[in-house]
Scaffold this active site. Structure first.
Site, PDB file in Angstrom:
ATOM      1  N   GLU A 230       0.874  -1.174   0.000  1.00  0.00           N
ATOM      2  CA  GLU A 230       0.000   0.000   0.000  1.00  0.00           C
ATOM      3  C   GLU A 230       0.907   1.219   0.000  1.00  0.00           C
ATOM      4  O   GLU A 230       1.598   1.496   0.981  1.00  0.00           O
ATOM      5  CB  GLU A 230      -0.919   0.033   1.210  1.00  0.00           C
ATOM      6  N   CYS A 264      -2.503   8.565   3.595  1.00  0.00           N
ATOM      7  CA  CYS A 264      -2.321   8.056   2.234  1.00  0.00           C
ATOM      8  C   CYS A 264      -3.605   8.159   1.432  1.00  0.00           C
ATOM      9  O   CYS A 264      -3.569   8.274   0.203  1.00  0.00           O
ATOM     10  CB  CYS A 264      -1.834   6.616   2.270  1.00  0.00           C
TER      11      CYS A 264
END
Length: 461
Positions: A230, A264
């Site tokens: 990720e 993020c």
């Protein structure tokens, strides 16, 4: 012996010092993980669930201590830190609840003379490399499902948040998890790369930068092991002309500025229909101006420092470049006494007059700034939203859910929202496209990345 220091963004002091693991210690931890996993894989899912649930109970019982430590390690306002503990609990309990069904054998239709089914076998030892920005929630995405799937775990946490690894270990110990099923290591970058190459590691879960993801792939190359990555994001939101601004503005702006923009999946660029552009910008600027930049230890602070001065200066550079190229900055940083070059404290900023030739609209900022562009149609919005090397999440704000869903199908992102953003539902797959990574965590599908299928084709005698 090498020492790792955690410099607090609150005041620049050294908050934690830890010795980095030496090769002998790393070898012992990996051997213990391999041995423990051989026993753990035979433990029933019911017993795994009981122990993981007891860990969560022990963890949340320390909410106040954990929240204070988070503030000093990575700078999140103490008024918001409790949400991280709640998110850890929600995701952990959610994945525990999904495990029995997700890991159940797949029974096939009867075939005369044969018994056929598919089981999900644990991979072995999972190395989890976790970041500092949401240090508990990102870690738990991988830790609990890995253990529930029958793997053992070695956690390497960010040097900025080493106490997070230790607190999770403490909670597992109180729960009575067998020795070696969960362990942590404080390691250098070189040592981490060596562990990824180690034959005892069967899976790597990494959350962090694109460069970090490339590092994982380089070191795992040729080993044919599972990896979950990720990585970065430059997540967009589209505000259609039909929205209720009273709902849309606080929803999208909180998604852009929560955790000082260090998320993020935070919103980093906003596209607004021309018909409401002026009204949206006016309200968005007003919303940002009510944020209070200050010490995160102050309960009244709503905007804390960035993780380190260099991160704040990086965002300052993006903003200055955009303004020099013609963008309009709506917030006067001079009104924020703490926000000076070389400081981790950074004034929030809203920019208009931006375009995709500017770094602030294409390069991950990871700070309290957002660029806003007008668009004339849904098609233009989709084109601009997809004009990115990233694809983690994307959001459409509209009163017409059918149109919102139709637009969402056209967006290049792992998760698409309507009328919300910056949220992980543990029952939904968490994944990215393009430079935002690959693999999947959370949901039933997430368990597939932590196991391998084993087929049983049994012919009756």
């Amino acid at each position: 012996m090498a020492i790792q220091q955690t410099v607090s963004p609150v005041d620049g002091s050294v908050y934690v010092e830890r010795k980095l693991a030496e090769p002998a210690t790393i070898d012992t931890v990996l051997e213990r993980a391999v041995t423990a996993q051989r026993q753990w894989r035979n433990t029933s899912i019911i017993e795994r669930a009981r122990l993981c649930a007891a860990m969560v109970d022990a963890f949340v019982a320390r909410r106040d201590v954990l929240t204070e430590e988070l503030t000093w390690q990575m700078g999140r306002p103490i008024s918001a830190g409790g949400g991280e503990i709640g998110g850890f609990e929600e995701r952990a309990r959610g994945m525990i609840a999904l495990a029995e069904e997700a890991l159940a054998p797949i029974r096939l239709a009867d075939k005369p003379g044969f018994t056929r089914y598919i089981t999900r076998e644990p991979l072995g030892v999972s190395l989890i490399v976790a970041p500092w920005n949401f240090p508990f929630m990102t870690a738990v995405n991988a830790i609990v499902p890995a253990i529930m799937a029958g793997n053992s775990v070695v956690l390497k946490h960010s040097a900025q948040t080493p106490l997070c690894a230790e607190r999770i270990q403490q909670a597992f110990e109180e729960a009575g998890l067998p020795d070696g099923v969960f362990q942590y290591l404080h390691m250098s970058h070189d040592a981490t790369e060596a562990v990824i190459r180690d034959s005892r590691i069967a899976h790597v879960s990494f959350t962090g930068s694109v460069a970090g993801g490339a590092m994982v792939e380089r070191n795992a190359a040729g080993r044919f092991i599972a990896t979950g990555l990720e990585l970065g994001g430059k997540d967009p939101a589209y505000i259609r002309a039909d929205v209720n601004l009273d709902d849309a503005v606080p929803g999208v702006m909180d998604g852009a500025f929560f955790n000082s923009g260090q998320s993020c999946c935070g919103i980093e660029r906003i596209y607004v229909h021309r018909d409401i552009f002026g009204a949206f910008v006016e309200r968005a600027v007003a919303w940002v101006k009510q944020l209070k930049l200050g010490s995160p230890t102050d309960p009244d602070t709503s905007l804390g420092p960035l993780v380190r001065p260099a991160a704040a200066d990086f965002v300052r550079g993006q903003v200055e470049e955009a303004v020099a190229a013609g963008a309009q900055a709506w917030i006067d940083p001079g009104e924020y006494l703490l926000s000076v070059p070389g400081s981790a404290y950074l004034a929030p900023q809203v920019l208009t007059g931006v375009d995709h030739s500017m770094r602030v609209m294409t390069e991950e900022s990871f700070g309290p700034v957002v660029g806003i562009m007008p668009v004339g149609s849904d098609d233009e919005a989709v084109e601009l939203m997809n004009d990115s090397v990233f694809g983690l999440t994307a959001a459409v704000f509209t009163r017409d859910i059918a149109i919102g869903e139709a637009l969402a199908t056209r967006l290049d992102a792992g998760t698409v929202f309507t009328n919300r953003c910056d949220y992980l539902d543990p029952e939904l797959a968490w994944t990215g496209v393009k430079h935002s990574g690959r693999g999947c965590s959370l949901s039933r599908i997430g368990y597939e990345t932590l196991t391998r299928p084993k087929s049983f084709h049994l012919k009756h005698a």
